[in-house]
Design an enzyme around this catalytic site. Structure first.
Site, mmCIF file in Angstrom:
data_model
loop_
_atom_site.group_PDB
_atom_site.id
_atom_site.type_symbol
_atom_site.label_atom_id
_atom_site.label_comp_id
_atom_site.label_asym_id
_atom_site.label_seq_id
_atom_site.Cartn_x
_atom_site.Cartn_y
_atom_site.Cartn_z
ATOM 1 N N LYS A 34 0.836 -1.201 0.000
ATOM 2 C CA LYS A 34 0.000 0.000 0.000
ATOM 3 C C LYS A 34 0.874 1.256 0.000
ATOM 4 C CE LYS A 34 -3.550 2.185 2.774
ATOM 5 N NZ LYS A 34 -4.345 2.098 3.981
ATOM 6 N N GLU A 67 10.734 -5.164 3.944
ATOM 7 C CA GLU A 67 10.805 -6.563 3.511
ATOM 8 C C GLU A 67 10.373 -6.704 2.053
ATOM 9 O OE1 GLU A 67 9.324 -5.405 6.239
ATOM 10 O OE2 GLU A 67 9.336 -6.865 7.887
ATOM 11 N N HIS A 120 -4.523 -33.400 18.550
ATOM 12 C CA HIS A 120 -3.363 -34.206 18.950
ATOM 13 C C HIS A 120 -2.209 -33.306 19.348
ATOM 14 C CE1 HIS A 120 -5.344 -37.884 17.521
ATOM 15 N NE2 HIS A 120 -5.907 -37.053 16.659
HETATM 16 O O1 F6P Z 1 3.322 -3.995 9.713
HETATM 17 C C1 F6P Z 1 2.479 -2.948 9.494
HETATM 18 C C2 F6P Z 1 1.856 -2.931 8.141
HETATM 19 O O2 F6P Z 1 1.650 -1.595 7.828
HETATM 20 C C3 F6P Z 1 0.558 -3.706 8.053
HETATM 21 O O3 F6P Z 1 -0.510 -3.041 8.611
HETATM 22 C C4 F6P Z 1 0.454 -3.885 6.589
HETATM 23 O O4 F6P Z 1 -0.509 -4.849 6.271
HETATM 24 C C5 F6P Z 1 1.865 -4.291 6.259
HETATM 25 O O5 F6P Z 1 2.659 -3.499 7.127
HETATM 26 C C6 F6P Z 1 2.291 -4.077 4.838
HETATM 27 O O6 F6P Z 1 2.194 -2.738 4.466
HETATM 28 P P1 F6P Z 1 2.285 -2.310 2.957
HETATM 29 O O7 F6P Z 1 1.127 -2.884 2.232
HETATM 30 O O8 F6P Z 1 2.283 -0.807 2.948
HETATM 31 O O9 F6P Z 1 3.584 -2.858 2.412
#
Ligand code: F6P
Length: 549
Positions: free
Chosen positions: A215, A221, A395
């Site tokens: 977003k 990452e 289990h």
């Molecule tokens: O870890 C926080 C967060 O903002 C989450 O709320 C979100 O789903 C995720 O990181 C990934 O964010 P983005 O879609 O901006 O990469």
């Protein structure tokens, strides 16, 4: 719009809260017992089983009486839960800390009914983006979407984390029986290089497309994995130019087009999501592009229709929708019985990621310690969500559910019919065994062993609450209904506690610290880092020693 979002009154000082506290104490003092509750009301099972859409929800095995339900509904009225839901669904900026609307429900609602944000109707943009996604996926399935060397795309790798991965990956597993065989879809999220390595195993760059979902397009990452995937693609294309490799093999889903473009993604390959769709609520947006590539536009649409069905139930009964009861029950156990956790156990192999998805939407949404106005919360907020898949979990951890010292309310989810594509000879019989185990667990938790003279080691106390959610079979619509049910439950919880369920500032500090620590890990001289707390500095020193040993 109500003023609940800037509430200054603490819910714990309201008459309904106080009355619930007294009522809980009375029930506990008199040793309320589920067996007695059923004994006293021959219709309890029927009365406490509710149908919504295709879902049958049995909430009869809870430590509640008619008075409890009345008081919980009074609490919801006092907290203005119905108004909060209406405000959210009609585009008011209920995410007060970020001053944003929260409109995941608009992603699946009737395109002809306007929903406005800042004076403009968002529905045409949603419809247009869904159409772009469908056209893209149709082209992919028809082998019209080609890589840089002219080969058809055969694999789609979703790069994204948190809400940009959990929902679509969960649905990808859940709807395995509905997958289109033209493309294989995979999900890569972790910055651990093993995640990308495993995600790419056996794939050819020439026929692989990456969908980078972020977003904000600034998640460390995701960007690290996307950069490595760029390099892998360029190398796999025979040391191709990275710009060309990216143009043909990368698409993005983001609310930040500029950053995606700066990354090298062709503007024609950028799909839009919006500020008013929270990441963890975004699987009905273009964030579900990889899922749509896997199951096709028609199944994706059916999933959205399933979500819309529950949304419609909520908006037409804002005072008493089913998710209201489920949310109120969670508040009952969390705040009045001291339960700290909720176990989520789908009796469905393909729903094995459901609890993982639910962890984010409950714990990231409602794991908060202050109210919307910044004042300290006067009570506990979100429960810890954990679980596994039935029957495997029986289990593993059910021993604690039955005989442990902690009461853990459990949600069981089960389908009445076997998945359509698992047609081995005895599949139906085995599926019946699966359902029987689900029902048996709920009964054992509720009623325990009746022989009070038995060896104490073998006695089960019973009186342990659970909900059973049952649907005919795991279809895209049913999955959508389950997703929407829990999404609304979260809004109910947040409204009761008066917190903002739609931000997640708690995750930011760790990101900043990791950025500063990685610089020292990258420093091969291993000089003693100066700017960290003593414990972190000590770990960094040991890291250098171990790495070099
Ligand atoms: O870890 C926080 C967060 O903002 C989450 O709320 C979100 O789903 C995720 O990181 C990934 O964010 P983005 O879609 O901006 O990469």
């Amino acid at each position: 719009m109500s003023d609940i979002h800037s509430a200054t009154s603490d819910i714990t000082s309201t008459p309904a809260w106080v009355a619930l506290g007294r009522h809980a104490q009375e029930l506990q003092a008199e040793g309320v017992n589920m067996a007695d509750l059923f004994e006293a009301d021959s219709d309890r099972a029927g009365r406490c089983t509710t149908a919504v859409g295709d879902l049958i929800i049995d909430w009869s095995r809870h430590l509640v009486t008619e008075t409890t339900v009345k008081l919980l509904l009074a609490l919801a009225a006092e907290a203005g839960v119905a108004q909060r839901i209406i405000d959210m669904m009609s585009g008011h900026p209920v995410n007060t800390t970020e001053k944003r609307a929260v409109l995941h429900t608009a992603l699946r609602s009737d395109p002809s009914a306007a929903v406005t944000v800042d004076g403009s109707n968002v529905m045409p943009a949603i419809a247009a983006e869904h159409q772009r996604m469908a056209a893209f996926v149709d082209a992919l399935h028809a082998s019209q979407r080609l890589g840089a060397t002219g080969q058809s795309i055969r694999a789609v790798v979703n790069i994204g984390i948190g809400g940009s991965q959990l929902g679509p990956a969960m649905a990808h597993e859940a709807l395995a029986g509905f997958r289109h065989n033209a493309v294989e879809c995979r999900f890569v999220s972790n910055v651990d290089p093993a995640s990308l390595a495993d995600g790419l195993a056996g794939l050819e760059a020439e026929s692989t497309l990456f969908v980078v979902v972020s977003k904000g397009f600034s998640t460390a990452e995701t960007l690290a994995n996307a950069r490595s995937a760029q390099a892998w693609t360029a190398a796999g294309l025979g040391d191709a130019d990275i710009t060309q490799a990216t143009r043909h093999h990368f698409v993005a889903v983001t609310a930040n087009r500029n950053k995606a473009q700066a990354f090298g993604i062709d503007p024609a390959n950028i799909f839009t999501t919006w500020d008013w769709v929270g990441g963890r609520f975004s699987m009905g947006s273009a964030a579900g592009l990889t899922l749509m590539a896997a199951i096709g536009p028609d199944n994706f649409k059916e999933m959205l229709e399933g979500m819309a069905l529950i949304d419609a139930h909520v908006s037409t009964n804002p005072q008493t929708p089913v998710p209201m009861f489920l949310g109120l029950l969670s508040v009952w156990y969390r705040n009045f019985w001291g339960c700290q956790t909720r176990a989520v156990v789908p009796y469905s192999h393909r729903l094995r990621l459901f609890g993982v998805w639910l962890q984010q939407i409950i714990m990231e949404s409602n794991g908060k310690r202050v109210r919307s106005d910044g004042s300290p919360l006067g009570c506990d907020s979100a429960e810890i969500v954990w679980g596994g898949v039935g029957t495997d979990s029986q289990h593993s951890f059910h021993q604690l559910l039955h005989q442990g010292t902690t009461v853990v309310p459990a949600d069981f989810v089960v389908m009445a019919s076997c998945d359509t594509d698992v047609g081995s000879v005895d599949a139906q019989a085995r599926h019946k065994a699966l359902v029987a185990n689900c029902f048996a667990q709920a009964a054992a938790l509720a009623f325990g062993t009746s022989d009070t003279a038995a060896d104490p080691h073998r006695q089960l106390p019973g009186n342990r609450p659970s909900t059973v959610i049952m649907a005919p079979r795991l279809t895209p619509s049913v999955l959508g209904q389950l997703v929407s049910l829990y999404e609304h439950l979260i809004v109910v919880q947040g409204a009761i506690w008066g917190i903002n369920s739609f931000d997640q500032f708690g995750v930011e500090l760790g990101k900043t610290l990791a950025d500063s620590i990685v610089d020292d890990l990258l420093d091969d001289t291993g000089t003693q880092p100066a700017e960290h707390d003593p414990s972190t500095a000590n770990l960094i020193s040991h890291y250098h020693l171990l790495r070099d040993s």
